[in-house]
Design an enzyme around this catalytic site. Structure first.
Site, PDB file in Angstrom:
ATOM      1  N   GLU A  16       0.855  -1.193   0.000  1.00 56.65           N
ATOM      2  CA  GLU A  16       0.000   0.000   0.000  1.00 56.65           C
ATOM      3  C   GLU A  16       0.887   1.238   0.000  1.00 56.65           C
ATOM      4  O   GLU A  16       1.870   1.312   0.731  1.00 56.65           O
ATOM      5  CB  GLU A  16      -0.906   0.003   1.244  1.00 56.65           C
ATOM      6  CG  GLU A  16      -1.797   1.238   1.314  1.00 56.65           C
ATOM      7  CD  GLU A  16      -2.877   1.107   2.374  1.00 56.65           C
ATOM      8  OE1 GLU A  16      -3.553   0.055   2.437  1.00 56.65           O
ATOM      9  OE2 GLU A  16      -3.042   2.068   3.152  1.00 56.65           O
ATOM     10  N   THR A  47      -3.885   4.855  -1.596  1.00 62.13           N
ATOM     11  CA  THR A  47      -4.908   5.442  -0.726  1.00 62.13           C
ATOM     12  C   THR A  47      -5.500   6.689  -1.369  1.00 62.13           C
ATOM     13  O   THR A  47      -4.987   7.229  -2.365  1.00 62.13           O
ATOM     14  CB  THR A  47      -4.345   5.810   0.666  1.00 62.13           C
ATOM     15  OG1 THR A  47      -3.396   6.856   0.499  1.00 62.13           O
ATOM     16  CG2 THR A  47      -3.698   4.620   1.339  1.00 62.13           C
ATOM     17  N   TYR A  48      -6.580   7.151  -0.754  1.00 62.92           N
ATOM     18  CA  TYR A  48      -7.340   8.312  -1.266  1.00 62.92           C
ATOM     19  C   TYR A  48      -7.720   9.094  -0.029  1.00 62.92           C
ATOM     20  O   TYR A  48      -8.415   8.582   0.849  1.00 62.92           O
ATOM     21  CB  TYR A  48      -8.551   7.746  -1.986  1.00 62.92           C
ATOM     22  CG  TYR A  48      -9.524   8.688  -2.636  1.00 62.92           C
ATOM     23  CD1 TYR A  48     -10.017   8.394  -3.903  1.00 62.92           C
ATOM     24  CD2 TYR A  48     -10.006   9.830  -2.008  1.00 62.92           C
ATOM     25  CE1 TYR A  48     -10.947   9.216  -4.519  1.00 62.92           C
ATOM     26  CE2 TYR A  48     -10.925  10.658  -2.624  1.00 62.92           C
ATOM     27  CZ  TYR A  48     -11.387  10.343  -3.868  1.00 62.92           C
ATOM     28  OH  TYR A  48     -12.308  11.153  -4.485  1.00 62.92           O
ATOM     29  N   HIS A  77      -8.146   3.033  -3.816  1.00 61.04           N
ATOM     30  CA  HIS A  77      -8.991   3.155  -2.627  1.00 61.04           C
ATOM     31  C   HIS A  77     -10.083   4.185  -2.942  1.00 61.04           C
ATOM     32  O   HIS A  77      -9.841   5.141  -3.682  1.00 61.04           O
ATOM     33  CB  HIS A  77      -8.185   3.671  -1.432  1.00 61.04           C
ATOM     34  CG  HIS A  77      -7.153   2.699  -0.925  1.00 61.04           C
ATOM     35  ND1 HIS A  77      -6.779   2.626   0.397  1.00 61.04           N
ATOM     36  CD2 HIS A  77      -6.414   1.753  -1.566  1.00 61.04           C
ATOM     37  CE1 HIS A  77      -5.846   1.695   0.549  1.00 61.04           C
ATOM     38  NE2 HIS A  77      -5.603   1.151  -0.633  1.00 61.04           N
ATOM     39  N   GLY A 108     -14.610   5.585   4.820  1.00 61.51           N
ATOM     40  CA  GLY A 108     -13.788   6.761   5.115  1.00 61.51           C
ATOM     41  C   GLY A 108     -14.141   7.318   6.482  1.00 61.51           C
ATOM     42  O   GLY A 108     -15.111   6.887   7.110  1.00 61.51           O
ATOM     43  N   HIS A 147     -13.941  -2.593  14.623  1.00 63.37           N
ATOM     44  CA  HIS A 147     -13.874  -1.174  14.255  1.00 63.37           C
ATOM     45  C   HIS A 147     -14.193  -0.338  15.494  1.00 63.37           C
ATOM     46  O   HIS A 147     -15.061  -0.700  16.287  1.00 63.37           O
ATOM     47  CB  HIS A 147     -14.879  -0.879  13.130  1.00 63.37           C
ATOM     48  CG  HIS A 147     -14.774   0.514  12.585  1.00 63.37           C
ATOM     49  ND1 HIS A 147     -15.536   1.551  13.065  1.00 63.37           N
ATOM     50  CD2 HIS A 147     -13.983   1.032  11.610  1.00 63.37           C
ATOM     51  CE1 HIS A 147     -15.211   2.660  12.397  1.00 63.37           C
ATOM     52  NE2 HIS A 147     -14.279   2.370  11.518  1.00 63.37           N
ATOM     53  N   LYS A 163     -21.265  -6.352   4.186  1.00 61.60           N
ATOM     54  CA  LYS A 163     -20.327  -5.816   3.202  1.00 61.60           C
ATOM     55  C   LYS A 163     -20.049  -6.874   2.120  1.00 61.60           C
ATOM     56  O   LYS A 163     -20.019  -6.570   0.935  1.00 61.60           O
ATOM     57  CB  LYS A 163     -19.040  -5.428   3.947  1.00 61.60           C
ATOM     58  CG  LYS A 163     -18.153  -4.549   3.186  1.00 61.60           C
ATOM     59  CD  LYS A 163     -17.202  -3.617   3.915  1.00 61.60           C
ATOM     60  CE  LYS A 163     -16.586  -3.857   5.212  1.00 61.60           C
ATOM     61  NZ  LYS A 163     -15.718  -2.726   5.623  1.00 61.60           N
ATOM     62  N   GLN A 210       6.027   7.300  15.095  1.00 63.51           N
ATOM     63  CA  GLN A 210       5.008   6.423  14.504  1.00 63.51           C
ATOM     64  C   GLN A 210       4.312   5.576  15.581  1.00 63.51           C
ATOM     65  O   GLN A 210       3.121   5.317  15.480  1.00 63.51           O
ATOM     66  CB  GLN A 210       5.736   5.495  13.535  1.00 63.51           C
ATOM     67  CG  GLN A 210       5.017   5.157  12.271  1.00 63.51           C
ATOM     68  CD  GLN A 210       5.826   4.115  11.511  1.00 63.51           C
ATOM     69  OE1 GLN A 210       7.053   4.037  11.640  1.00 63.51           O
ATOM     70  NE2 GLN A 210       5.162   3.298  10.740  1.00 63.51           N
TER      71      GLN A 210
HETATM   72  P1  FAD Z   1     -17.628   0.495   7.147  1.00 67.86           P
HETATM   73  O1  FAD Z   1     -17.470  -0.855   6.593  1.00 67.86           O
HETATM   74  O2  FAD Z   1     -18.801   1.300   6.679  1.00 67.86           O
HETATM   75  O3  FAD Z   1     -17.672   0.368   8.753  1.00 67.86           O
HETATM   76  C1  FAD Z   1     -17.665   1.508   9.592  1.00 67.86           C
HETATM   77  C2  FAD Z   1     -18.496   1.222  10.834  1.00 67.86           C
HETATM   78  O4  FAD Z   1     -19.874   1.057  10.472  1.00 67.86           O
HETATM   79  C3  FAD Z   1     -18.104  -0.063  11.565  1.00 67.86           C
HETATM   80  O5  FAD Z   1     -18.269   0.145  12.940  1.00 67.86           O
HETATM   81  C4  FAD Z   1     -19.067  -1.102  11.030  1.00 67.86           C
HETATM   82  O6  FAD Z   1     -19.279  -2.155  11.946  1.00 67.86           O
HETATM   83  C5  FAD Z   1     -20.331  -0.266  10.805  1.00 67.86           C
HETATM   84  N1  FAD Z   1     -21.096  -0.736   9.637  1.00 67.86           N
HETATM   85  C6  FAD Z   1     -20.584  -1.172   8.455  1.00 67.86           C
HETATM   86  N2  FAD Z   1     -21.584  -1.512   7.605  1.00 67.86           N
HETATM   87  C7  FAD Z   1     -22.748  -1.294   8.269  1.00 67.86           C
HETATM   88  C8  FAD Z   1     -24.105  -1.441   7.904  1.00 67.86           C
HETATM   89  N3  FAD Z   1     -24.470  -1.865   6.682  1.00 67.86           N
HETATM   90  N4  FAD Z   1     -25.045  -1.106   8.837  1.00 67.86           N
HETATM   91  C9  FAD Z   1     -24.677  -0.650  10.061  1.00 67.86           C
HETATM   92  N5  FAD Z   1     -23.405  -0.486  10.463  1.00 67.86           N
HETATM   93  C10 FAD Z   1     -22.439  -0.798   9.566  1.00 67.86           C
HETATM   94  N6  FAD Z   1      -9.629   5.820   4.739  1.00 67.86           N
HETATM   95  C11 FAD Z   1      -9.535   6.785   3.787  1.00 67.86           C
HETATM   96  O7  FAD Z   1     -10.114   7.848   3.939  1.00 67.86           O
HETATM   97  N7  FAD Z   1      -8.784   6.594   2.659  1.00 67.86           N
HETATM   98  C12 FAD Z   1      -8.124   5.435   2.413  1.00 67.86           C
HETATM   99  O8  FAD Z   1      -7.464   5.292   1.379  1.00 67.86           O
HETATM  100  C13 FAD Z   1      -8.210   4.387   3.398  1.00 67.86           C
HETATM  101  N8  FAD Z   1      -7.607   3.188   3.198  1.00 67.86           N
HETATM  102  C14 FAD Z   1      -7.777   2.173   4.116  1.00 67.86           C
HETATM  103  C15 FAD Z   1      -7.215   0.914   3.864  1.00 67.86           C
HETATM  104  C16 FAD Z   1      -7.394  -0.146   4.751  1.00 67.86           C
HETATM  105  C17 FAD Z   1      -6.788  -1.494   4.440  1.00 67.86           C
HETATM  106  C18 FAD Z   1      -8.144   0.068   5.951  1.00 67.86           C
HETATM  107  C19 FAD Z   1      -8.324  -1.052   6.939  1.00 67.86           C
HETATM  108  C20 FAD Z   1      -8.700   1.315   6.221  1.00 67.86           C
HETATM  109  C21 FAD Z   1      -8.535   2.376   5.313  1.00 67.86           C
HETATM  110  N9  FAD Z   1      -9.116   3.642   5.518  1.00 67.86           N
HETATM  111  C22 FAD Z   1      -8.999   4.635   4.566  1.00 67.86           C
HETATM  112  C23 FAD Z   1      -9.777   3.936   6.799  1.00 67.86           C
HETATM  113  C24 FAD Z   1     -11.306   3.672   6.774  1.00 67.86           C
HETATM  114  O9  FAD Z   1     -11.928   4.556   5.870  1.00 67.86           O
HETATM  115  C25 FAD Z   1     -11.807   3.897   8.203  1.00 67.86           C
HETATM  116  O10 FAD Z   1     -11.316   2.889   9.052  1.00 67.86           O
HETATM  117  C26 FAD Z   1     -13.298   4.091   8.400  1.00 67.86           C
HETATM  118  O11 FAD Z   1     -13.509   4.469   9.773  1.00 67.86           O
HETATM  119  C27 FAD Z   1     -14.157   2.860   8.177  1.00 67.86           C
HETATM  120  O12 FAD Z   1     -14.172   2.495   6.873  1.00 67.86           O
HETATM  121  P2  FAD Z   1     -14.855   1.095   6.446  1.00 67.86           P
HETATM  122  O13 FAD Z   1     -14.813   1.032   4.996  1.00 67.86           O
HETATM  123  O14 FAD Z   1     -14.315  -0.029   7.225  1.00 67.86           O
HETATM  124  O15 FAD Z   1     -16.365   1.404   6.947  1.00 67.86           O
END
Ligand code: FAD
Length: 285
Positions: A16, A47-48, A77, A108, A147, A163, A210
């Site tokens: 990444e 990343t984005y 991303h 995000g 999370h 998801k 870090q």
């Molecule tokens: P979700 O899957 O939507 O989950 C977020 C929360 O909502 C969780 O508590 C989950 O349990 C809950 N939830 C999920 N789906 C539902 C549903 N259908 N109904 C009710 N509750 C639900 N961020 C950036 O801005 N840019 C990046 O490039 C980036 N890259 C990343 C790469 C990796 C490998 C990882 C692990 C994270 C990255 N992130 C990035 C951070 C990420 O955007 C954050 O961790 C964010 O808080 C959650 O994103 P998610 O896609 O997991 O969210």
């Protein structure tokens, strides 16, 4: 080879990277990628930055460079909170034009003082939207320690189920420093009937700043073994770097021994870190 077919063949090893900070030209990232010459991860994800004001252009351009110039699969991303449906449609068209078919669909994080666009609430909403619009390989994020916003680990697992049902066919985890969290996540996924490849996100910690950032930002537990090691070498940057690399390599060896589907290395845009870890583990995966 398409990313989804790779898991049947081997233990996937991906990197990444992130786009340059606003003031730096994009060529700094191209230079960094050129310095990684000689090593060939299965794919590189880009990343984005979250927040309404951040542009996707750099992410897309770097993805194109990785695919077209380096001949390596790239993953864009895509954090959804600040994107509109029409904005995503446009991004998907650009990705198709550039021949990029891999997306890490994310929710995000909320940016202070900026209201989300309101079209997507969860990553699963974005995944479902993308799935209806073409042949993309959709990846999602998973959290070995749960999370931070989840009430509990069961709820978090059920949301992962949503998801995957929405179109995610491959998961990449948040960083962790104790492999037991990863093994427990795999057990939970199994119990929930989620059978998609899960790559373990590994972050080599190579400087003292870090360490503190990691603990506060993503809430990852820092095990005693890790803290003792960092204490032992505090104030010695070179030793901290080498100890951090050794720790990450040790984690990867243990994960490989436990049949991990893939390793996703957070390279921190540092060719030395990427090369050292790649060369240390590539024959073990
Ligand atoms: P979700 O899957 O939507 O989950 C977020 C929360 O909502 C969780 O508590 C989950 O349990 C809950 N939830 C999920 N789906 C539902 C549903 N259908 N109904 C009710 N509750 C639900 N961020 C950036 O801005 N840019 C990046 O490039 C980036 N890259 C990343 C790469 C990796 C490998 C990882 C692990 C994270 C990255 N992130 C990035 C951070 C990420 O955007 C954050 O961790 C964010 O808080 C959650 O994103 P998610 O896609 O997991 O969210």
């Amino acid at each position: 080879m398409a990313i989804e077919s790779l898991f049947a063949e081997k233990t996937v090893f991906s990197f990444e990277i992130f786009p340059p900070k606003r003031e730096a030209p994009i060529s700094t990232v191209y230079q960094m990628l050129r310095e990684m010459k000689g090593i060939s991860p299965d794919f590189i994800s880009v990343t984005y930055g979250a927040g309404g004001s951040v542009q996707s252009r750099a992410t897309l351009e770097i993805c194109e460079f990785i695919r077209a110039d380096l001949g390596i699969e790239s993953v864009a991303h895509m954090p959804a909170l600040y994107l509109t449906k029409s904005g995503v449609e446009r991004l998907l068209e650009i990705l198709k034009d550039k021949g990029i078919r891999n997306i890490l669909a994310l929710r995000g994080d909320r940016a202070e003082g900026e209201e989300p666009a309101g079209d997507f609430t969860h990553a699963s909403d974005l995944a479902a939207f993308i799935r209806r619009r073409g042949d993309f390989h959709i990846i999602g994020a998973a959290y070995p320690e749960g999370h931070q916003e989840s009430e509990n680990i069961v709820e978090d697992t059920l949301n992962l189920r949503k998801k995957v049902d929405a179109g995610v066919s491959h998961l990449i985890t948040q960083l962790f420093f104790d492999n037991d969290y990863f093994y427990r996540l795999r057990e939970r996924l199994d119990l929930a009937g989620i059978h998609v490849p899960v790559e373990a996100g590994i972050m080599p910690v190579t400087n003292e700043k870090q360490i503190k950032r990691m603990a506060t930002l993503c809430g990852a537990t820092l095990p005693k073994k890790f803290l003792d090691m960092m204490d032992r070498y505090a104030g010695n940057p070179l030793a901290i770097r080498d100890a951090g690399l050794a720790y990450a390599i040790d984690q990867i060896v243990d994960l490989a021994a436990h049949d991990v589907d893939g390793i996703h290395l957070y390279t921190m845009n540092n060719p030395y870190i990427a090369k050292t870890i790649y060369n240390a583990v590539v024959n073990l995966l």
